[in-house]
Design a protein around this motif. Sequence first.
Motif, mmCIF file in Angstrom:
data_model
loop_
_atom_site.group_PDB
_atom_site.id
_atom_site.type_symbol
_atom_site.label_atom_id
_atom_site.label_comp_id
_atom_site.label_asym_id
_atom_site.label_seq_id
_atom_site.Cartn_x
_atom_site.Cartn_y
_atom_site.Cartn_z
ATOM 1 N N ASP A 1 -68.040 17.850 18.067
ATOM 2 C CA ASP A 1 -66.620 17.014 18.239
ATOM 3 C C ASP A 1 -65.620 17.613 17.571
ATOM 4 N N LEU A 2 -65.816 18.033 16.403
ATOM 5 C CA LEU A 2 -64.865 19.002 15.611
ATOM 6 C C LEU A 2 -64.681 20.195 16.348
ATOM 7 N N TRP A 3 -65.683 20.968 16.593
ATOM 8 C CA TRP A 3 -65.417 22.472 17.185
ATOM 9 C C TRP A 3 -64.480 22.243 18.421
ATOM 10 N N LEU A 4 -64.865 21.109 19.224
ATOM 11 C CA LEU A 4 -64.142 21.141 20.584
ATOM 12 C C LEU A 4 -62.672 21.047 20.280
ATOM 13 N N ARG A 5 -62.310 20.144 19.165
ATOM 14 C CA ARG A 5 -61.152 19.732 18.957
ATOM 15 C C ARG A 5 -60.128 20.869 18.220
ATOM 16 N N ILE A 6 -61.042 21.922 17.887
ATOM 17 C CA ILE A 6 -60.493 23.030 17.226
ATOM 18 C C ILE A 6 -60.287 24.190 18.489
ATOM 19 N N LEU A 7 -61.296 24.032 19.369
ATOM 20 C CA LEU A 7 -61.114 25.335 20.147
ATOM 21 C C LEU A 7 -60.324 25.206 21.327
ATOM 22 N N ILE A 8 -59.697 23.963 21.250
ATOM 23 C CA ILE A 8 -58.448 23.676 22.364
ATOM 24 C C ILE A 8 -57.542 24.679 22.339
ATOM 25 N N ASP A 9 -57.159 25.008 21.064
ATOM 26 C CA ASP A 9 -56.070 25.921 20.902
ATOM 27 C C ASP A 9 -56.458 26.962 20.141
ATOM 28 N N HIS A 10 -57.671 27.380 19.806
ATOM 29 C CA HIS A 10 -57.902 28.211 18.723
ATOM 30 C C HIS A 10 -59.226 29.176 19.046
ATOM 31 N N GLU A 11 -59.413 30.504 19.044
ATOM 32 C CA GLU A 11 -60.304 31.254 19.574
ATOM 33 C C GLU A 11 -61.432 31.269 18.468
ATOM 34 N N ALA A 12 -62.781 31.595 18.799
ATOM 35 C CA ALA A 12 -63.643 31.769 17.765
ATOM 36 C C ALA A 12 -63.781 32.954 17.311
ATOM 37 N N GLY A 13 -63.928 33.483 16.167
ATOM 38 C CA GLY A 13 -64.417 34.757 15.676
ATOM 39 C C GLY A 13 -65.696 34.683 15.443
ATOM 40 N N LEU A 14 -66.310 36.133 15.850
ATOM 41 C CA LEU A 14 -67.718 36.245 15.549
ATOM 42 C C LEU A 14 -68.049 37.531 14.822
ATOM 43 N N LEU A 15 -68.863 37.353 13.789
ATOM 44 C CA LEU A 15 -69.205 38.452 13.018
ATOM 45 C C LEU A 15 -70.873 38.712 13.310
ATOM 46 N N ASP A 16 -70.729 39.829 14.356
ATOM 47 C CA ASP A 16 -72.324 39.711 15.115
ATOM 48 C C ASP A 16 -73.214 40.309 14.240
ATOM 49 N N GLU A 17 -73.556 39.743 13.282
ATOM 50 C CA GLU A 17 -74.830 40.176 12.193
ATOM 51 C C GLU A 17 -75.720 38.980 11.986
ATOM 52 N N PRO A 18 -77.065 38.888 11.927
ATOM 53 C CA PRO A 18 -77.687 37.675 11.579
ATOM 54 C C PRO A 18 -77.841 37.290 10.314
ATOM 55 N N LEU A 19 -77.045 36.797 9.703
ATOM 56 C CA LEU A 19 -76.497 36.639 8.371
ATOM 57 C C LEU A 19 -77.126 35.008 8.094
ATOM 58 N N VAL A 20 -77.448 34.218 8.770
ATOM 59 C CA VAL A 20 -77.985 33.216 8.514
ATOM 60 C C VAL A 20 -79.327 32.673 8.923
ATOM 61 N N THR A 21 -80.347 31.952 8.255
ATOM 62 C CA THR A 21 -81.618 31.712 9.123
ATOM 63 C C THR A 21 -81.629 29.969 9.165
ATOM 64 N N ARG A 22 -81.610 29.820 10.446
ATOM 65 C CA ARG A 22 -81.751 28.431 10.721
ATOM 66 C C ARG A 22 -83.045 27.894 10.949
#
Length: 299
Positions: A178-199
């Motif tokens: 819900d929050l990401w969609l409200r942000i993404l309406i007028d903001h682009e997402a940045g991506l650091l293409d490195e696997p720095l999180v273990t989910r």
Amino acid sequence: MTPEVSVIIPTYNRCAMLLEAIDSVLARTTEALELIVIDDGSTDGTEKELTRLGKAIRIERIEHGGPAAARNRGVAAARAPLIAFLDSDDLWAPTKLERQLAFMRANPACAISQTDEIWIRNGRRVNPGVRHRKCAGDIFIDSLRTCLISMSATIIRADLFRSLGGFDEIMLAAEDYDLWLRILIDHEAGLLDEPLVTRRGGHDDQLSATTPAIDRFRILSLTKLLTDDRLSPERRTVVVEVLAEKCRIYAGGLARRGRIEQARLYERIADQAQNWRAAELACAIKSIRSALHEIPHEC
């Protein structure tokens, strides 16, 4: 000295994994942070274990209200201009914050960014499906069907989070979608293409395992989006398309379980969403919110 980033970990009855998550933050290679843990009314000894950690972290204990309320409480207490979230069952690489903060400094117009991640399910590494692959840029349309921003990989500017009102606390699941969609309406997402999180997934207390029919929360989110004046006509058309799709699938499940009145509500939303007037849209949102808690409501 004001920290550069506030790290917020909400937790509920997940003591052992929480301590591992905290250790992964404390092993970081940057000092420019504050760590805030929101204990969402745990009853498993979490409070006692957190007390032993001393002054390395800030701890707040609240009545159990769910992850959205806990994260909002954490942001309310945060002092830094950037917010990083970490779920209590996930882990960060030691360089995660250092690398992502450098990315945000190098891209001052970037409002939200994430890193890549490693997926672990039931102790074994798995590869995410193609639809979960992360991309940079304008990902609003792609994010309507699949949540493409990961909580534990995200850094967001605190002023943006607060300007949008944070997470919707009625949403017991999909509050991030819900929050990401409200942000993404007028903001682009940045991506650091490195696997720095273990989910880490697959454990019994995950919301995806304990919360039935998560799409009912996504339906609320999509319906709320239709009230947003920032939505272009083209994007509104796609939102309506995805909303109708999800409503019909969910209505079918309700009907199979004999919940005919609720099924009719979602079928009606699917049929009418394209032509809603403002008052009808407000009524639909109230009806969905009531249905989430099985409270009768009529407009």
